[in-house]
Design a protein around this motif. Structure first.
Motif, PDB file in Angstrom:
ATOM      1  N   ARG A 211      54.754 100.143  33.941  1.00  0.00           N
ATOM      2  CA  ARG A 211      53.835 100.201  32.805  1.00  0.00           C
ATOM      3  C   ARG A 211      53.336 101.635  32.707  1.00  0.00           C
ATOM      4  O   ARG A 211      53.004 102.253  33.733  1.00  0.00           O
ATOM      5  CB  ARG A 211      52.608  99.316  33.027  1.00  0.00           C
ATOM      6  CG  ARG A 211      52.891  97.834  33.096  1.00  0.00           C
ATOM      7  CD  ARG A 211      51.726  97.091  32.460  1.00  0.00           C
ATOM      8  NE  ARG A 211      51.648  97.471  31.059  1.00  0.00           N
ATOM      9  CZ  ARG A 211      50.539  97.443  30.317  1.00  0.00           C
ATOM     10  NH1 ARG A 211      49.405  97.060  30.839  1.00  0.00           N
ATOM     11  NH2 ARG A 211      50.559  97.795  29.047  1.00  0.00           N
ATOM     12  N   HIS A 214      47.235 103.483  31.945  1.00  0.00           N
ATOM     13  CA  HIS A 214      46.365 102.991  30.857  1.00  0.00           C
ATOM     14  C   HIS A 214      44.968 102.707  31.376  1.00  0.00           C
ATOM     15  O   HIS A 214      44.773 102.435  32.557  1.00  0.00           O
ATOM     16  CB  HIS A 214      46.947 101.718  30.243  1.00  0.00           C
ATOM     17  CG  HIS A 214      47.250 100.664  31.276  1.00  0.00           C
ATOM     18  ND1 HIS A 214      48.463 100.615  31.935  1.00  0.00           N
ATOM     19  CD2 HIS A 214      46.490  99.665  31.796  1.00  0.00           C
ATOM     20  CE1 HIS A 214      48.440  99.616  32.799  1.00  0.00           C
ATOM     21  NE2 HIS A 214      47.259  99.023  32.750  1.00  0.00           N
ATOM     22  N   HIS A 216      41.970  99.899  30.563  1.00  0.00           N
ATOM     23  CA  HIS A 216      41.753  98.601  29.901  1.00  0.00           C
ATOM     24  C   HIS A 216      40.328  98.556  29.357  1.00  0.00           C
ATOM     25  O   HIS A 216      39.386  98.977  30.058  1.00  0.00           O
ATOM     26  CB  HIS A 216      41.848  97.457  30.910  1.00  0.00           C
ATOM     27  CG  HIS A 216      43.224  97.156  31.408  1.00  0.00           C
ATOM     28  ND1 HIS A 216      44.118  96.374  30.712  1.00  0.00           N
ATOM     29  CD2 HIS A 216      43.846  97.491  32.559  1.00  0.00           C
ATOM     30  CE1 HIS A 216      45.233  96.242  31.431  1.00  0.00           C
ATOM     31  NE2 HIS A 216      45.095  96.921  32.541  1.00  0.00           N
TER      32      HIS A 216
HETATM   33  C1  BEZ Z   1      48.331  95.558  34.031  1.00  0.00           C
HETATM   34  O1  BEZ Z   1      47.807  95.918  35.053  1.00  0.00           O
HETATM   35  O2  BEZ Z   1      47.975  96.067  33.010  1.00  0.00           O
HETATM   36  C2  BEZ Z   1      49.412  94.507  34.032  1.00  0.00           C
HETATM   37  C3  BEZ Z   1      50.057  94.210  35.200  1.00  0.00           C
HETATM   38  C4  BEZ Z   1      51.044  93.239  35.197  1.00  0.00           C
HETATM   39  C5  BEZ Z   1      51.356  92.574  34.027  1.00  0.00           C
HETATM   40  C6  BEZ Z   1      50.695  92.902  32.850  1.00  0.00           C
HETATM   41  C7  BEZ Z   1      49.710  93.868  32.852  1.00  0.00           C
END
Ligand code: BEZ
Ligand code: FE
Length: 285
Positions: A211, A214, A216
């Motif tokens: 990923r 980011h 949140h």
């Molecule tokens: C996250 O940390 O943003 C995340 C981790 C695993 C699956 C989806 C999001």
């Protein structure tokens, strides 16, 4: 019905739910049956394939626990979570993005500006946010729930070396809808690779486990739709290949140097650092 066959089975099963008392639940289950039957017919699903699919779901359940949901991961990597986010987003407001597994309710409340960096290793970065309505008016009663990973890629729940509640907070914005969070630059993160979702589904498709880095955020304000979203950095190498399809253009920010001495002083910073600005527009409830 005594003579069930491929032509009538879908209708017979659909009718069997007709007396469900809740109209929306009825629509959801009947829609699911209709689409699943159409899928089974289209791909001509075989018995071994169906048994393998059920065994996969069984393994997804087996590895799930109170602190880990492999079902959420399944929803994320198949783009269902993102599709639900997108359908729930107002096209004029800031789009929603994946909640992910690391949000927990009850983060500690911090004053604005929030000081989260503390003793964490990593590059200091200030998230400079502003919350507005669809007309651009500041939402002075908005609240922000924020969380991110540490420099080692891990969220505090996964990492005993981090103090509880590390790198997460709730805070109120100021009279202009503004909030600042003095924190660290998040780092790219891999989805869990020790479960059936990775082994059976994502890895064989030669997909990335990464990923992009980011922040949140969950942003709420009276009379507005609560927004669950993320903020990315335009320089991130994984923007094009997010394993869970969370990137949307308005959520990609520009990271720059913050060197203005008055601002640094107000943020209790002694040296220039990075900043990323984010205007968050909430739709009316
Ligand atoms: C996250 O940390 O943003 C995340 C981790 C695993 C699956 C989806 C999001
Ligand atoms: Fe995350």
């Amino acid at each position: 019905m005594r003579n069930i066959n491929t032509d009538n089975i879908t209708q017979v099963v659909l009718s069997s739910f007709d007396r469900h008392p809740d109209a929306r639940q009825r629509q959801l289950i009947q829609g699911l049956v209709e689409h699943l039957h159409a899928y089974v017919k289209e791909v001509k699903l075989t018995h071994p394939e169906w048994r393998a699919a059920l065994a996969f779901l069984h393994r997804v359940g087996d590895i799930s626990s109170d602190s880990r949901s492999e079902f959420s991961l399944l929803s994320d990597v198949t783009g269902i979570s993102s599709l639900v986010d997108l359908l729930g987003s107002d096209p004029q407001a800031t789009p929603g993005s994946v909640l992910g597994p690391f949000h927990t309710v009850g983060s500690p409340w911090f004053d604005n500006p929030a000081q989260l960096k503390g003793h964490n290793e990593g590059v200091t970065m200030v998230l400079r946010g502003r919350v507005v309505d669809l007309h651009g008016n500041p939402l002075s009663h908005a609240t922000v729930d924020f969380w991110q990973n540490a420099a080692n890629g891990m969220y505090w729940q996964m990492d005993p070396s981090q103090p509880s509640d590390n790198l997460r907070c709730q805070m109120k914005v100021d009279a202009n809808g503004c909030f600042d969070i003095v924190t660290l630059q998040p780092v790219p993160y891999q989805i869990p690779t020790d479960g059936p979702v990775w082994h059976d589904l994502v890895h064989p498709s030669e997909r990335s486990s990464w990923r992009p880095a980011h922040f949140h955020l969950i942003v709420s304000a009276p009379a507005c739709k609560t927004l669950v979203t993320e903020l990315f950095d335009e320089q991130d190498p994984y923007l094009q290949s997010d394993a869970v399809f969370g990137v949307r253009e308005p959520l990609v920010g520009h990271c720059e140097t913050l060197s203005d001495s008055a601002t640094l002083r107000a943020l209790r910073l002694s040296a220039p650092c990075l900043q990323i600005k984010f205007e968050i527009c909430l739709a009316a409830a």
